[in-house]
Design an enzyme around this catalytic site. Structure first.
Site, short mmCIF file in Angstrom:
data_model
loop_
_atom_site.label_atom_id
_atom_site.label_comp_id
_atom_site.label_asym_id
_atom_site.label_seq_id
_atom_site.Cartn_x
_atom_site.Cartn_y
_atom_site.Cartn_z
N HIS A 63 -3.60 3.23 5.43
CA HIS A 63 -3.68 2.07 4.53
C HIS A 63 -4.26 2.53 3.19
O HIS A 63 -4.70 3.64 3.03
CB HIS A 63 -4.63 1.01 5.12
N GLU A 123 -8.27 4.44 4.91
CA GLU A 123 -8.07 3.67 3.68
C GLU A 123 -8.05 4.72 2.57
O GLU A 123 -9.09 5.27 2.20
CB GLU A 123 -9.20 2.66 3.44
N GLU A 158 0.85 -1.19 0.00
CA GLU A 158 0.00 0.00 0.00
C GLU A 158 0.89 1.24 0.00
O GLU A 158 0.95 2.01 0.94
CB GLU A 158 -0.96 -0.07 1.19
ZN ZN Z 1 -3.89 -2.26 4.57
#
Ligand code: ZN
Length: 438
Positions: free
Chosen positions: A299, A374, A178
């Site tokens: 992330h 995210e 990531e």
């Molecule tokens: Zn992740």
């Protein structure tokens, strides 16, 4: 995000020292319309490990990214068409995207040579941190949060304009592939040290910032030199490698969305904190837990701001405050480029997942505000976000952090011990005393 096993592929690349190429590997965005289609996709995910699901299929999935090797593309497409499930090809050949990710390199003669147009290696990031510290004496210092299996430091930077302030802690890059997470974190570090924006200068001065751009250094290195889509750390388990470090924390370990199979991409390890990375980093965090007001974990992908907990949809602790603060921060994030994030607790927003860092920090250390970003995007590039999106992603996240702290103060968090609060209080006391004397 979550992925099931890719045992055959991982075995091949684990024993090979060659850099794995993804020529003609195709990324799909699969869009289930109803519960039945979700069920079909779950069965596919569980039964054909050769398809790399970048997102777990859950009852709330709006889409899932699925990566297919060239020889299985026909099978995947005819299967999906036969089941009536909608899909689009988002990246025909992911190697083309991978080839464009690391064009620029960091040169130590000028710390400004770290740009926001390329992804950097661990060595380059660590050298840049050293150079930032040298360029900002008395404000920035190197911190070591722990060790990796292969003996690397989990190296970070502390930014502090005075002693004894409350702490904002940033943990990033625990999932190796990531890459947008460390890149965005580096941008935040740079802003805190060099921005001329008054609001950013204020938050830089009011808190002690402990920031770790890459908390899974071995995995990050392997994602650069061996296998771009590596997620776990690199500790060996039999003939396999790697534990999902964000399923290895000692909070409801092995309860949800994990595996005890070392071939799995969500292998939780042999026990809570079985991995040196989580064991050492958690000790480091625990030792300063009573000073942390805000904990952020970065992330990709999906554009979601997650709150603990991952094992229940119950609104626990200060959930309602945290939701309000998070939503307003995401409102600020959307202003610059219109990027929309969803805010919710882990279990309700995407999936049940346990053994994560944010759950452990919230439940065990009682840190008041804990969030997991995210980052971009929503299904087009996934973990392969093009370098052109590093800067806009980073800018909008910085906007959101400024707003998050403003809102946190409004809700009664993060107020104590700040330099400005103390200054105001002392001024008020002095004024009152002067009035009394006069
Ligand atoms: Zn992740």
């Amino acid at each position: 995000m979550l992925v099931k096993s890719l045992s055959i592929l991982f075995f091949i690349i684990s024993v090979s020292s060659e850099k794995f190429r993804f020529d003609n590997y195709t990324l799909y965005k699969v869009i289930p319309k109803n519960v039945e289609e979700i069920q079909v996709l779950q069965n596919l995910q569980n039964s054909v490990p050769e398809f790399d699901f970048w997102d777990d299929v859950t009852p709330v999935s709006e889409y899932v990214n699925v990566l297919s090797k060239p020889e299985l593309k026909g099978d995947l497409e005819s299967f999906l068409s036969g089941a009536g499930i909608d899909f689009v090809v988002t990246l025909e050949n992911i190697q083309d995207v991978i080839d464009k990710e690391t064009k620029k390199h960091y040169t130590r003669s000028d710390i400004r040579s770290m740009t926001w147009e390329s992804y950097y290696t661990l060595e380059e990031i660590y050298a840049w941190l050293d150079d930032l510290v040298a360029a900002n004496p008395g404000v920035a210092s190197i911190i070591i949060g722990g060790k990796s299996h292969e003996g690397r430091d989990i190296k970070g930077i502390k930014i502090s304009h005075g002693t004894g302030k409350r702490v904002v802690f940033i943990e990033s890059g625990i999932h190796a592939r990531e890459w947008i997470a460390p890149a965005t974190t580096n941008y935040i570090i740079n802003q805190l040290l060099s921005s001329t924006d008054e609001e950013i200068k204020t938050i830089a001065h009011d808190y002690d910032w402990y920031i770790f751009p890459v908390t899974n250094p071995d995995g990050y290195v392997w994602s650069h030199v061996g296998f771009r889509l590596w997620r776990k750390n690199r500790s060996p388990y039999g003939s396999e490698f790697g534990v999902d470090l964000n399923r290895n924390w000692n909070d409801n370990w092995l309860k949800e969305s994990v595996s005890i199979d070392p071939t799995s991409n969500v292998f939780a390890g042999l026990g809570p904190f079985s991995e040196i990375e989580t064991r050492t980093l958690s000790t480091y965090i625990m030792d300063m837990a009573d000073r942390i007001d805000l904990y952020l974990s970065f992330h990709s992908s999906g554009q979601i701001l997650l709150l603990p907990y991952g094992n229940t949809t119950e609104p626990l602790a200060n959930y309602h405050d945290a939701m309000q603060i998070g939503r307003r921060a995401m409102g600020a994030l959307s202003v610059r480029y219109g990027t929309q994030y969803t805010t919710g607790n882990i279990a309700e927003a995407i999936y049940f997942a346990t053994g994560t860092s944010v759950d452990w920090v919230k439940e065990r250390l009682h840190v008041p505000l804990v969030y997991c970003y995210e980052l971009r995007d929503r299904g087009t590039y996934g973990h392969l976000l093009p370098p052109e999106q590093i800067l806009p992603t980073s800018e909008e996240v910085m906007d959101s952090i400024v707003e998050m702290i403003i809102q946190a103060k409004r809700f009664g968090y993060m107020n104590y011990n700040s330099a400005s609060t103390i200054t105001v209080s002392m001024t008020l006391i002095f004024a009152m005393m002067t009035k009394l004397i006069l």
